[in-house]
Design a protein around this motif. Structure first.
Motif, PDB file in Angstrom:
ATOM      1  N   VAL A   1     -25.688  25.969  50.113  1.00  0.00           N
ATOM      2  CA  VAL A   1     -24.483  26.005  50.955  1.00  0.00           C
ATOM      3  C   VAL A   1     -24.720  26.958  52.128  1.00  0.00           C
ATOM      4  N   ASP A   2     -24.251  26.621  53.283  1.00  0.00           N
ATOM      5  CA  ASP A   2     -24.194  27.404  54.529  1.00  0.00           C
ATOM      6  C   ASP A   2     -24.704  26.601  55.723  1.00  0.00           C
ATOM      7  N   GLY A   3     -26.045  26.377  55.745  1.00  0.00           N
ATOM      8  CA  GLY A   3     -26.606  25.676  56.899  1.00  0.00           C
ATOM      9  C   GLY A   3     -27.276  26.613  57.883  1.00  0.00           C
TER      10      GLY A   3
ATOM     11  N   ASP B   1     -24.978  37.230  43.848  1.00  0.00           N
ATOM     12  CA  ASP B   1     -24.292  38.105  44.808  1.00  0.00           C
ATOM     13  C   ASP B   1     -24.511  37.725  46.280  1.00  0.00           C
ATOM     14  N   PHE B   2     -24.878  36.496  46.542  1.00  0.00           N
ATOM     15  CA  PHE B   2     -25.122  36.010  47.912  1.00  0.00           C
ATOM     16  C   PHE B   2     -26.335  36.673  48.572  1.00  0.00           C
ATOM     17  N   LEU B   3     -27.198  37.345  47.779  1.00  0.00           N
ATOM     18  CA  LEU B   3     -28.340  38.077  48.362  1.00  0.00           C
ATOM     19  C   LEU B   3     -29.660  37.360  48.080  1.00  0.00           C
TER      20      LEU B   3
ATOM     21  N   ASP C   1     -12.753  25.618  53.532  1.00  0.00           N
ATOM     22  CA  ASP C   1     -12.183  25.059  52.302  1.00  0.00           C
ATOM     23  C   ASP C   1     -13.325  25.061  51.274  1.00  0.00           C
ATOM     24  N   PHE C   2     -13.415  26.151  50.528  1.00  0.00           N
ATOM     25  CA  PHE C   2     -14.563  26.330  49.626  1.00  0.00           C
ATOM     26  C   PHE C   2     -14.560  25.335  48.462  1.00  0.00           C
ATOM     27  N   LEU C   3     -13.364  24.912  48.059  1.00  0.00           N
ATOM     28  CA  LEU C   3     -13.281  23.924  46.978  1.00  0.00           C
ATOM     29  C   LEU C   3     -13.928  22.611  47.447  1.00  0.00           C
TER      30      LEU C   3
ATOM     31  N   THR D   1     -13.725  34.421  46.777  1.00  0.00           N
ATOM     32  CA  THR D   1     -13.232  33.051  46.916  1.00  0.00           C
ATOM     33  C   THR D   1     -14.356  32.010  46.957  1.00  0.00           C
ATOM     34  N   PRO D   2     -15.410  32.208  47.780  1.00  0.00           N
ATOM     35  CA  PRO D   2     -16.433  31.157  47.807  1.00  0.00           C
ATOM     36  C   PRO D   2     -17.113  30.973  46.455  1.00  0.00           C
ATOM     37  N   MET D   3     -17.290  32.074  45.704  1.00  0.00           N
ATOM     38  CA  MET D   3     -17.916  31.948  44.390  1.00  0.00           C
ATOM     39  C   MET D   3     -17.032  31.108  43.464  1.00  0.00           C
TER      40      MET D   3
ATOM     41  N   ALA E   1     -23.325  42.739  55.559  1.00  0.00           N
ATOM     42  CA  ALA E   1     -24.344  42.031  56.359  1.00  0.00           C
ATOM     43  C   ALA E   1     -25.344  41.411  55.393  1.00  0.00           C
ATOM     44  N   GLU E   2     -24.790  40.800  54.314  1.00  0.00           N
ATOM     45  CA  GLU E   2     -25.637  40.344  53.210  1.00  0.00           C
ATOM     46  C   GLU E   2     -26.432  39.074  53.507  1.00  0.00           C
ATOM     47  N   SER E   3     -26.060  38.362  54.573  1.00  0.00           N
ATOM     48  CA  SER E   3     -26.719  37.073  54.806  1.00  0.00           C
ATOM     49  C   SER E   3     -26.791  36.770  56.297  1.00  0.00           C
ATOM     50  N   GLY E   4     -27.657  35.813  56.633  1.00  0.00           N
ATOM     51  CA  GLY E   4     -27.703  35.337  58.013  1.00  0.00           C
ATOM     52  C   GLY E   4     -26.336  34.799  58.419  1.00  0.00           C
ATOM     53  N   TRP E   5     -25.659  34.172  57.473  1.00  0.00           N
ATOM     54  CA  TRP E   5     -24.305  33.655  57.725  1.00  0.00           C
ATOM     55  C   TRP E   5     -23.387  34.790  58.173  1.00  0.00           C
ATOM     56  N   ARG E   6     -23.416  35.895  57.434  1.00  0.00           N
ATOM     57  CA  ARG E   6     -22.508  37.010  57.718  1.00  0.00           C
ATOM     58  C   ARG E   6     -22.813  37.628  59.080  1.00  0.00           C
ATOM     59  N   ILE E   7     -24.129  37.752  59.374  1.00  0.00           N
ATOM     60  CA  ILE E   7     -24.527  38.332  60.662  1.00  0.00           C
ATOM     61  C   ILE E   7     -24.058  37.409  61.798  1.00  0.00           C
TER      62      ILE E   7
ATOM     63  N   GLU F   1     -14.425  29.093  44.104  1.00  0.00           N
ATOM     64  CA  GLU F   1     -14.068  27.722  44.485  1.00  0.00           C
ATOM     65  C   GLU F   1     -15.289  26.809  44.631  1.00  0.00           C
ATOM     66  N   ARG F   2     -16.422  27.352  45.054  1.00  0.00           N
ATOM     67  CA  ARG F   2     -17.618  26.494  45.107  1.00  0.00           C
ATOM     68  C   ARG F   2     -18.003  26.070  43.687  1.00  0.00           C
ATOM     69  N   GLN F   3     -17.784  26.957  42.750  1.00  0.00           N
ATOM     70  CA  GLN F   3     -18.068  26.605  41.352  1.00  0.00           C
ATOM     71  C   GLN F   3     -17.069  25.553  40.863  1.00  0.00           C
TER      72      GLN F   3
ATOM     73  N   MET G   1      -9.818  36.371  57.333  1.00  0.00           N
ATOM     74  CA  MET G   1     -10.846  35.481  57.850  1.00  0.00           C
ATOM     75  C   MET G   1     -11.947  35.269  56.813  1.00  0.00           C
ATOM     76  N   ASP G   2     -12.442  34.063  56.701  1.00  0.00           N
ATOM     77  CA  ASP G   2     -13.532  33.673  55.798  1.00  0.00           C
ATOM     78  C   ASP G   2     -13.048  33.600  54.351  1.00  0.00           C
ATOM     79  N   ARG G   3     -13.012  34.710  53.618  1.00  0.00           N
ATOM     80  CA  ARG G   3     -12.584  34.663  52.215  1.00  0.00           C
ATOM     81  C   ARG G   3     -11.078  34.919  52.103  1.00  0.00           C
ATOM     82  N   MET G   4     -10.516  34.597  50.951  1.00  0.00           N
ATOM     83  CA  MET G   4      -9.067  34.741  50.770  1.00  0.00           C
ATOM     84  C   MET G   4      -8.742  35.861  49.781  1.00  0.00           C
TER      85      MET G   4
ATOM     86  N   SER H   1     -27.152  26.414  44.310  1.00  0.00           N
ATOM     87  CA  SER H   1     -27.079  27.810  44.738  1.00  0.00           C
ATOM     88  C   SER H   1     -25.952  27.951  45.761  1.00  0.00           C
ATOM     89  N   HIS H   2     -25.116  28.978  45.587  1.00  0.00           N
ATOM     90  CA  HIS H   2     -23.913  29.102  46.415  1.00  0.00           C
ATOM     91  C   HIS H   2     -24.162  29.540  47.848  1.00  0.00           C
ATOM     92  N   ASN H   3     -25.379  29.971  48.205  1.00  0.00           N
ATOM     93  CA  ASN H   3     -25.643  30.166  49.646  1.00  0.00           C
ATOM     94  C   ASN H   3     -27.139  30.076  49.946  1.00  0.00           C
ATOM     95  N   ASP H   4     -27.437  29.944  51.238  1.00  0.00           N
ATOM     96  CA  ASP H   4     -28.826  29.724  51.663  1.00  0.00           C
ATOM     97  C   ASP H   4     -29.724  30.919  51.370  1.00  0.00           C
TER      98      ASP H   4
HETATM   99  O1  AHR Z   1     -17.880  33.931  52.374  1.00  0.00           O
HETATM  100  C1  AHR Z   1     -18.855  33.093  52.913  1.00  0.00           C
HETATM  101  C2  AHR Z   1     -20.151  33.342  52.240  1.00  0.00           C
HETATM  102  O2  AHR Z   1     -20.499  34.696  52.339  1.00  0.00           O
HETATM  103  C3  AHR Z   1     -21.336  32.587  52.809  1.00  0.00           C
HETATM  104  O3  AHR Z   1     -21.563  31.365  52.213  1.00  0.00           O
HETATM  105  C4  AHR Z   1     -22.428  33.519  52.436  1.00  0.00           C
HETATM  106  O4  AHR Z   1     -23.655  33.223  52.993  1.00  0.00           O
HETATM  107  C5  AHR Z   1     -21.840  34.799  52.785  1.00  0.00           C
HETATM  108  O5  AHR Z   1     -22.507  35.874  52.343  1.00  0.00           O
END
Ligand code: AHR
Length: 328
Positions: free
Chosen positions: A261-263, A205-207, A141-143, A177-179, A45-51, A181-183, A122-125, A232-235
């Motif tokens: 990234v995220d929105g 660490d997405f935190l 598609d994180f790339l 995966t998002p780390m 539950a590290e981010s608003g995205w995850r929640i 491929e976003r890079q 789902m989400d990451r690979m 930055s890889h996430n909001d």
């Molecule tokens: O795997 C998706 C990522 O994980 C989101 O960008 C991030 O906010 C979440 O923690």
């Protein structure tokens, strides 16, 4: 026609309309699926995205009438593996999981395969040589997301007439995966353009708390004048970095270019205020597609292996007045 008969007919018509509306609002063709049980291992539950992603899964399961066994692993792969094993023992109909990192899943997924339980990632690979270990992947598609971030930077540098920009990167969870491929996507987009030098990549660490730590470290190392762009890889990490920049008297969005990234709603608000320059969208709203696939699998249908949602990006160059509330 008698008045009372007319009233009775009107009531009957209203009842039919209400029933039709209720049927139309339901997802297509639930048959024996009300008995289906989905085991879902969420990574944390590290981010608003995850929640928002967890809420999307819960809501979709409810709409489809599926039972959802949800386990939150609090950022620990060993807890995810234990949860998947418990879903196998319980003999759930489908296992869904969002892998925190890419490697280390072969054994537990072989156990699921031997038990005949389909797995939706789902989400990451994951990284594996055996594609039969999972039925399908549903996620971004994180790339492409990383490329959009790089393309925005090129557009911004063109608009500024910039000769050279120092870039720092705050990355997500190592080996996820998002780390990765976003890079990679970002680097591919700016590759060969001499105007950009990536001077350091730090892991946040997405935190949000680690985004703050990373930003403090970067400011101490390079000073505000030494940093022109923050990717930055996430909001969450971006919002942490924003606080540190503003406390240090730096105006994000003006003195330094911020790409996120995220929105999440909070970040979109900051973009509207001119404190972030660009946000690449990553949608957490994957539950509907997952449950639709659970339904298809339960009816013995073949499903596509790779499934990416449609995503866009929002930036200072866009008119954001019509943008709907983000919901996460
Ligand atoms: O795997 C998706 C990522 O994980 C989101 O960008 C991030 O906010 C979440 O923690």
């Amino acid at each position: 026609m008698k008045h009372s008969v007319r009233i009775a007919l009107a009531l009957l018509l209203a009842l039919c309309c209400a029933l039709m509306t209720a049927c139309a609002a339901k997802p297509a063709s639930p048959t024996s699926q009300s008995a289906l049980v989905v085991g879902f291992s969420q990574l944390g539950a590290e981010s608003g995205w995850r929640i928002g992603n967890t809420a999307s899964m819960e809501q979709a399961a409810q709409e489809w009438g599926f039972g959802l066994m949800l386990d939150n692993a609090n950022q620990r792969q060993d807890k995810q593996i234990a949860a998947i094993r418990s879903f196998i023992s319980y003999q759930v109909d489908v296992i869904v999981f969002s892998p925190i990192v890419e490697t280390g899943w072969n054994n537990v997924l072989t156990e699921a395969k031997n038990a005949g339980i389909p797995v939706i990632i789902m989400d990451r690979m994951i990284e594996t040589d055996d594609d039969d270990l999972y039925t399908a992947y549903i996620g971004a598609d994180f790339l492409a997301e990383g490329k959009k971030a790089g393309e925005f930077l090129i557009k911004k540098a063109d608009a500024m007439g910039a000769e050279h920009l120092n870039v720092v990167e705050i990355t997500g969870t190592e080996a996820s995966t998002p780390m990765r491929e976003r890079q990679a996507g970002f680097m591919q987009a700016i590759e060969g353009d001499d105007r950009f030098t990536v001077i350091e990549s730090v892991n946040g660490d997405f935190l949000r708390s680690k985004g703050e730590e990373c930003m403090r470290h970067l400011l101490e190392t390079y000073g505000p004048e030494g940093i022109d762009v923050i990717y930055s890889h996430n909001d969450e990490m971006t919002l942490g970095a924003l606080d540190v920049l503003e406390s240090a008297g730096v105006k994000p969005g003006k003195d330094v270019i911020l790409i996120s990234v995220d929105g999440q709603q909070e970040a979109v608000d900051a973009l509207r205020e001119g404190r972030i320059n660009c946000i690449v969208e990553c949608t957490p709203d994957l539950g509907g597609k997952v449950m639709e696939m659970v339904d298809a699998l339960s009816r013995g249908e073949t499903v596509p292996k790779q499934n990416h949602p449609e995503e866009t990006s929002f930036s200072e160059f866009d008119d954001l007045s019509g943008l709907a509330p983000r919901g996460y």
